[in-house]
Design a protein around this motif. Structure first.
Motif, PDB file in Angstrom:
ATOM      1  N   VAL A   1       0.832  -1.204   0.000  1.00  6.53           N
ATOM      2  CA  VAL A   1       0.000   0.000   0.000  1.00  6.53           C
ATOM      3  C   VAL A   1       0.868   1.255   0.000  1.00  6.53           C
ATOM      4  O   VAL A   1       0.710   2.138  -0.843  1.00  6.53           O
ATOM      5  CB  VAL A   1      -0.945   0.019   1.218  1.00  6.53           C
ATOM      6  N   SER A   2       1.794   1.341   0.968  1.00  9.19           N
ATOM      7  CA  SER A   2       2.656   2.518   1.065  1.00  9.19           C
ATOM      8  C   SER A   2       3.812   2.225   2.000  1.00  9.19           C
ATOM      9  O   SER A   2       3.746   1.300   2.823  1.00  9.19           O
ATOM     10  CB  SER A   2       1.872   3.736   1.591  1.00  9.19           C
ATOM     11  N   VAL A   3       4.855   3.032   1.886  1.00  7.34           N
ATOM     12  CA  VAL A   3       5.983   2.894   2.817  1.00  7.34           C
ATOM     13  C   VAL A   3       5.556   3.306   4.217  1.00  7.34           C
ATOM     14  O   VAL A   3       6.043   2.756   5.221  1.00  7.34           O
ATOM     15  CB  VAL A   3       7.205   3.699   2.314  1.00  7.34           C
ATOM     16  N   THR A   4       4.621   4.223   4.320  1.00  6.18           N
ATOM     17  CA  THR A   4       4.098   4.636   5.626  1.00  6.18           C
ATOM     18  C   THR A   4       3.423   3.466   6.328  1.00  6.18           C
ATOM     19  O   THR A   4       3.567   3.285   7.543  1.00  6.18           O
ATOM     20  CB  THR A   4       3.100   5.796   5.468  1.00  6.18           C
ATOM     21  N   ARG A   5       2.691   2.649   5.576  1.00  8.54           N
ATOM     22  CA  ARG A   5       2.012   1.501   6.175  1.00  8.54           C
ATOM     23  C   ARG A   5       3.027   0.492   6.725  1.00  8.54           C
ATOM     24  O   ARG A   5       2.798  -0.103   7.785  1.00  8.54           O
ATOM     25  CB  ARG A   5       1.119   0.828   5.135  1.00  8.54           C
ATOM     26  N   ALA A   6       4.142   0.306   6.031  1.00  8.89           N
ATOM     27  CA  ALA A   6       5.186  -0.584   6.539  1.00  8.89           C
ATOM     28  C   ALA A   6       5.763  -0.047   7.844  1.00  8.89           C
ATOM     29  O   ALA A   6       5.992  -0.805   8.801  1.00  8.89           O
ATOM     30  CB  ALA A   6       6.291  -0.750   5.495  1.00  8.89           C
ATOM     31  N   VAL A   7       5.978   1.260   7.913  1.00  7.93           N
ATOM     32  CA  VAL A   7       6.480   1.874   9.142  1.00  7.93           C
ATOM     33  C   VAL A   7       5.450   1.766  10.260  1.00  7.93           C
ATOM     34  O   VAL A   7       5.804   1.514  11.424  1.00  7.93           O
ATOM     35  CB  VAL A   7       6.865   3.350   8.888  1.00  7.93           C
ATOM     36  N   ASP A   8       4.175   1.917   9.924  1.00  7.31           N
ATOM     37  CA  ASP A   8       3.124   1.770  10.934  1.00  7.31           C
ATOM     38  C   ASP A   8       3.182   0.395  11.587  1.00  7.31           C
ATOM     39  O   ASP A   8       2.986   0.257  12.806  1.00  7.31           O
ATOM     40  CB  ASP A   8       1.740   1.956  10.300  1.00  7.31           C
ATOM     41  N   ARG A   9       3.423  -0.628  10.803  1.00  9.80           N
ATOM     42  CA  ARG A   9       3.500  -1.983  11.364  1.00  9.80           C
ATOM     43  C   ARG A   9       4.649  -2.100  12.367  1.00  9.80           C
ATOM     44  O   ARG A   9       4.514  -2.727  13.420  1.00  9.80           O
ATOM     45  CB  ARG A   9       3.653  -3.000  10.231  1.00  9.80           C
ATOM     46  N   ILE A  10       5.760  -1.487  12.030  1.00 13.07           N
ATOM     47  CA  ILE A  10       6.891  -1.496  12.958  1.00 13.07           C
ATOM     48  C   ILE A  10       6.532  -0.731  14.222  1.00 13.07           C
ATOM     49  O   ILE A  10       6.820  -1.181  15.338  1.00 13.07           O
ATOM     50  CB  ILE A  10       8.133  -0.877  12.292  1.00 13.07           C
TER      51      ILE A  10
END
Length: 280
Positions: free
Chosen positions: A228-237
């Motif tokens: 979806v987005s790089v932000t979503r990957a960071v949100d998971r972290i």
């Protein structure tokens, strides 16, 4: 012929939007103390034509660290080795390279800027590349962001043998916030310690990220993905690290907190129609 609904062909992000998102992601990773100095790295796979040469005009041929035939003709934006994630937004060209994969899937052209401040791409590029290759080959995604970071609480817990297990880790860190089962419904996969940048870690990481959207590299850090987005990957972290911080706080306090019960977690999952193996 009727006009196609607007949502059928949504506009794709341009290069400027993608590198801006990488900068915001890098800054947030640093804000949560998950990237000391030059630790951590980010990549974005772009499966459509995108012009990179105006921003990154210097071209050199490179051999890829692993075969990537599914990525032929595509572009991967990736951070350079030793670059500080917090500085990407200040000068993207100094910190990012654009890799255009050749048709053979074995070589590529690396495009960089005259302001480039790194000698080579991140040492974890093999893991990034292998995850992009695997997800594109299996699922046909045309976009994917991958983020590696070193959040302190998650990494600390992985130094404790009792937590170095997927079942145990998820049971402990998903119980602290109602949002956790929603945002991390697949949970977090736990890998044993392996040498950073090694083929062993690359292969285990690929397998882990097939089942999970974030994996913990024991005694090292995490890697998360999102199509979806790089932000979503960071949100998971960030969600996983927040759960680990609560768990660490509870350990320090002597294990006095109850956390959400299994029934309460199940009720949240039911309310938000979440299907998760961690709901009992």
């Amino acid at each position: 012929m009727r006009n196609a609904p607007m949502h059928e062909n949504p506009p794709r992000p341009e290069l400027e939007e993608l590198i801006t998102a990488m900068g915001a992601a890098g800054a947030r990773i640093c804000e949560i103390d998950a990237s000391e100095a030059g630790a951590g790295n980010i990549s974005i796979f772009v499966g459509w034509d995108i012009e990179v040469r105006r921003r990154f005009p210097i071209a050199e041929e490179i051999a890829l660290p692993a075969p990537a035939p599914a990525l032929a003709g595509s572009t991967i934006l990736v951070t350079g080795s030793g670059r500080r994630l917090r500085q990407i937004h200040e000068d993207p060209e100094a910190n990012i390279g654009a890799v255009v994969v050749h048709d053979d899937g074995l070589t590529a052209t690396l495009f960089t800027s005259p302001r480039r401040l790194f000698e080579r791409l991140t040492s974890e590029f093999n893991s990034h590349l292998a995850v992009h290759q695997d997800q594109v080959a299996l699922r046909g995604v045309d976009f994917q962001a991958v983020v590696h970071a070193q959040p302190m609480n998650l990494t600390y817990l992985s130094h404790i043998p009792a937590y170095r297990d997927t079942e145990a880790m998820n049971t402990r860190i998903l119980r602290w916030e109602p949002e956790s089962i929603v945002s991390l419904s697949a949970g977090i996969g736990v890998l044993e310690f392996m040498i950073p940048g090694s083929d062993e870690l690359m292969k285990a990481n690929v397998e882990g990220l097939r089942e999970f959207e974030i994996v913990l590299w024991s005694k090292h850090g995490v890697m998360a993905r999102s199509d979806v987005s790089v932000t979503r990957a960071v949100d998971r972290i960030e969600y996983a690290e927040t759960g680990a911080k609560y768990e660490y706080m509870d350990l320090v306090a002597g294990g006095r907190a109850e956390g959400l019960t299994a029934v309460q977690i199940a009720s949240v999952a039911s309310e938000f129609s979440i299907d998760s193996r961690w709901v009992h």
